[in-house]
Design an enzyme around this catalytic site. Structure first.
Site, PDB file in Angstrom:
ATOM      1  N   ASN A 299     -10.014  -0.976  -2.307  1.00 52.36           N
ATOM      2  CA  ASN A 299      -8.445  -0.482  -1.964  1.00 52.36           C
ATOM      3  C   ASN A 299      -7.625  -1.321  -3.246  1.00 52.36           C
ATOM      4  O   ASN A 299      -7.398  -2.601  -3.349  1.00 52.36           O
ATOM      5  CB  ASN A 299      -8.059  -1.331  -0.901  1.00 52.36           C
ATOM      6  CG  ASN A 299      -6.605  -1.203  -0.315  1.00 52.36           C
ATOM      7  OD1 ASN A 299      -5.701  -0.778  -1.093  1.00 52.36           O
ATOM      8  ND2 ASN A 299      -6.452  -1.797   1.052  1.00 52.36           N
TER       9      ASN A 299
ATOM     10  N   HIS B 277      -4.082   6.992   1.169  1.00 55.48           N
ATOM     11  CA  HIS B 277      -4.221   5.711   0.617  1.00 55.48           C
ATOM     12  C   HIS B 277      -5.737   5.350   0.873  1.00 55.48           C
ATOM     13  O   HIS B 277      -5.976   5.224   2.118  1.00 55.48           O
ATOM     14  CB  HIS B 277      -3.081   4.781   1.213  1.00 55.48           C
ATOM     15  CG  HIS B 277      -3.481   3.475   0.958  1.00 55.48           C
ATOM     16  ND1 HIS B 277      -3.778   2.804  -0.345  1.00 55.48           N
ATOM     17  CD2 HIS B 277      -3.657   2.145   1.698  1.00 55.48           C
ATOM     18  CE1 HIS B 277      -4.151   1.400  -0.080  1.00 55.48           C
ATOM     19  NE2 HIS B 277      -4.010   1.388   1.107  1.00 55.48           N
TER      20      HIS B 277
ATOM     21  N   CYS C  64       0.990  -1.129  -0.031  1.00 51.91           N
ATOM     22  CA  CYS C  64      -0.105  -0.002   0.054  1.00 51.91           C
ATOM     23  C   CYS C  64       0.877   1.391  -0.019  1.00 51.91           C
ATOM     24  O   CYS C  64       0.419   2.275  -0.349  1.00 51.91           O
ATOM     25  CB  CYS C  64      -1.041   0.048   1.151  1.00 51.91           C
ATOM     26  SG  CYS C  64      -1.962  -1.554   1.137  1.00 51.91           S
TER      27      CYS C  64
END
Ligand code: UT7
Length: 332
Positions: free
Chosen positions: A289, A259, A115
């Protein structure tokens, strides 16, 4: 020392929309749980018969970014490709983009920081430009998650969260004061096993796979609550670190692009930093995501929607597997 500035942005997500209701048909989950816990309504998943992969989606996003920078593929000096879902163990996706876009034999590296991948990637590109080594660096974040997820009820705590997609930008040498001011990177390998996919790997040779078909270690594992708790702390820390390093205050943030791991995390940070809705951009509701793709997809969308103006102070921040986390503060 030179300055570096984003001169072109691009994104690509697969057409195939997968809603929470679609997921409830293949596993024991429901729209209410997913929306309440994560804010996600739908995500894009590459279809099985599609040619899309992390590399090809990255190449599509890159094409747009290069064109928007007013450059051609021959103007790019270097490629930095962030992904945790590479097409192959080796070589990396960066070299595939070099080939897919028919670029000269420029260098390419892959960043394996999950991430935090895009934040690490753009910070690497920034150093190359600041030192004068390169003028235009292509930075890509791309993930093809869905093929590697456990889509049974066993894997629901992880698989409902992730989506597929890519974003790219061109980072270029700049003559004025705008652009990336600083980046701040961290890691804590102690918690590597809190968000991990253990196999296949060099420790799980292909021969072993046949023997252990039902081993759930082939799928990502995440201690979600633990990751969540660490995420909110580290996000706050690393944003403050960036602001302090640039003599900026919370009020100076014009646009915060977190994020896109969980809308609840973004909302927690928004509240903590007392940011108005127009100072934060989220799109996890639409895409889920996308890991290394998430920040650059969101940044591109925010820019496309006219939400980022010249002179704005833009803050990017990410936290994820590793653990790794980081922020980038830039003047647009
Ligand atoms: O992107 C990299 C970094 N990642 C993150 O930042 C993610 C951080 N973590 C999270 O966002 C949250 O922890 C999750 C969204 C992953 C999970 O939310 P949670 O509130 O921590 O739920 P939980 O894992 O504690 O599960 C609560 C309950 C469990 O049932 P019991 O044991 O209470 O009966 C789960 O089995 O919800 C159940 N559950 C589900 N139910 C319906 C777990 N997944 C699902 C599902 N649908 N998809």
């Amino acid at each position: 020392m030179y300055n570096s500035k984003i001169t072109g942005l691009g994104r690509y997500v697969p057409d195939n929309v997968v809603t929470n209701d679609d997921l409830s048909k293949i596993m024991d989950t429901n729209d209410e749980w997913i929306q309440e816990r994560t804010g996600i309504k739908e995500r894009r998943w590459v279809k099985k018969d599609s040619d899309d992969t992390s590399a090809t989606m990255g190449a599509k996003a890159s094409k747009i970014a290069i064109e928007r920078a007013g450059l051609t593929k021959d103007d790019i000096d270097f490629i930095v490709f962030a992904t945790m879902t590479p097409d192959y163990y080796f070589p990396g996706c960066g070299v595939q983009v070099q080939e897919l876009l028919d670029m000269p034999t420029i260098g390419a590296i892959d960043i394996r920081n999950q991430c935090s991948g895009f934040v690490y990637a753009i910070s690497v590109a920034d150093q190359y430009i600041k030192t004068g080594m390169y003028k235009n660096v292509l930075v890509i974040g791309s993930e093809y998650h869905n093929n590697g997820l456990d889509k049974t009820t066993r894997g629901r705590g992880v698989s409902v969260i992730f989506g597929d997609g890519a974003g790219a930008c061109v980072l270029s040498r700049s003559d004025n004061d705008s652009g990336i001011l600083s980046s701040h990177l961290h890691s804590q390998g102690k918690y590597a096993d809190k968000l991990i996919v253990k196999a296949p790997s060099i420790r799980h040779w292909v021969q072993d796979i046949a023997k252990t078909e039902n081993d759930d270690s082939y799928f990502p594992y995440m201690d979600g609550t633990f990751v969540f708790k660490n995420a909110v702390v580290r996000f706050s820390e690393v944003i403050m670190e960036g602001l302090t390093a640039n003599n900026l205050a919370k009020d100076d943030i014009d646009m915060f692009i977190p994020h896109q791991a969980n809308l609840r995390i973004a909302q927690y940070i928004q509240k903590k930093f007392a940011l108005r809705d127009d100072q934060v951009f989220n799109n996890i509701m639409k895409y889920g995501n996308t890991t290394a793709g998430s920040i650059i997809i969101a940044l591109t969308e925010a820019w496309e929607e006219g939400k980022i103006k010249d002179g704005d102070t833009v803050v990017l921040a990410a936290f994820g597997s590793g653990f790794t986390w980081g922020s980038v503060i830039m003047k647009w």
